[in-house]
Design a protein around this motif. Structure first.
Motif, short mmCIF file in Angstrom:
data_model
loop_
_atom_site.label_atom_id
_atom_site.label_comp_id
_atom_site.label_asym_id
_atom_site.label_seq_id
_atom_site.Cartn_x
_atom_site.Cartn_y
_atom_site.Cartn_z
N SER A 117 0.84 -1.33 -0.09
CA SER A 117 -0.01 -0.02 0.06
C SER A 117 0.88 1.30 0.07
O SER A 117 2.17 1.09 -0.09
N ASP A 118 0.13 2.38 -0.10
CA ASP A 118 1.10 3.78 0.25
C ASP A 118 1.49 3.59 1.60
O ASP A 118 0.85 2.75 2.49
N LYS A 119 2.33 4.51 2.12
CA LYS A 119 3.00 4.48 3.35
C LYS A 119 1.99 5.66 4.13
O LYS A 119 1.84 6.64 3.68
N PHE A 120 1.76 5.26 5.42
CA PHE A 120 0.88 6.24 6.29
C PHE A 120 2.00 6.71 7.41
O PHE A 120 2.59 5.87 7.75
N THR A 121 1.87 7.80 7.52
CA THR A 121 2.57 8.37 8.65
C THR A 121 2.17 9.36 9.63
O THR A 121 1.38 10.07 9.18
N LEU A 122 2.41 9.25 10.94
CA LEU A 122 2.12 10.32 11.96
C LEU A 122 2.84 11.64 11.90
O LEU A 122 2.55 12.53 12.66
#
Length: 208
Positions: A181-186
């Motif tokens: 998937s795409d990368k999700f970041t905080l």
């Protein structure tokens, strides 16, 4: 003599050579991470905002180890996604071995969080130290996922260091294929834990 290989030392090149693993470019291979995701409530968003705040506070006082990542970030996500309720149950720190019969080798390692339903692997979450890039965890997670004894069903994974998240889908029929998937970041202003929870909930609904 059988050679034992630690899974955290396995590279994508190694997995490609030994298992024929390849990353697919087919767009509809892994639609579960973006297609028709369930909504989350305002209360859940507030809770996830607090999870993000708690984690970002800890970032100011490194090092942040795997147990802290699991307690502060992963546990709330798994709870909200429904993985602590029937028909799922959680097995942690499970050992797996992947036998390479032709090569006389074994890939051996530890799984940080493993969600099992009726003894089938459904979701693998490999958490790393917060200072580690999740790119380093992807080959290790894929090595674990290749050990899934059920080759007829897809296996889903998520690698995270607490700050970043990326999902994986693996199908083992014929030659194993995977997609990311795409990368999700905080680290973004927007709380991308919202999207992470939606994907986890979508997987829990699809696999229950």
């Amino acid at each position: 003599m059988i050679q034992v290989i630690q899974a955290h030392n396995v590279s994508l090149t190694y997995l490609e050579a030994r298992f024929g693993l390849k990353e697919t470019e087919t767009e509809d291979f892994f639609t579960e991470w973006f297609d028709t995701l369930p909504e989350i409530t305002d209360i859940e968003k507030q809770y996830l905002d607090r999870v993000k705040t708690n984690f970002m506070r800890l970032v100011k006082h490194p090092p942040i180890l795997e147990n802290a990542v699991k307690m502060i970030v992963l546990s709330p996500l798994l709870d909200l996604a429904g993985f602590y309720r029937e028909p799922f149950f959680i097995a942690t720190e499970e050992s797996i071995e992947i036998a390479l019969e032709d090569e006389g080798e074994i890939i051996k390692g530890k799984i940080d969080v493993l969600v099992i339903q009726e003894k089938l692997w459904l979701l693998v979450i490999e958490s790393k130290r917060a200072s580690f890039s999740i790119l380093a965890a992807i080959p290790q997670a894929l090595a674990y996922m290749l050990g899934n004894p059920n080759s007829d069903e897809p296996v889903f994974g998520c690698v995270t260091n607490g700050e970043d998240f990326q999902f994986i889908k693996l199908i083992k029929q014929d030659k194993p294929e995977y997609a990311l998937s795409d990368k999700f970041t905080l680290s973004k202003r927007e709380n991308e834990l919202y999207q992470v929870l939606k994907i986890l909930r979508k997987l829990s609904q699809a696999l229950s």
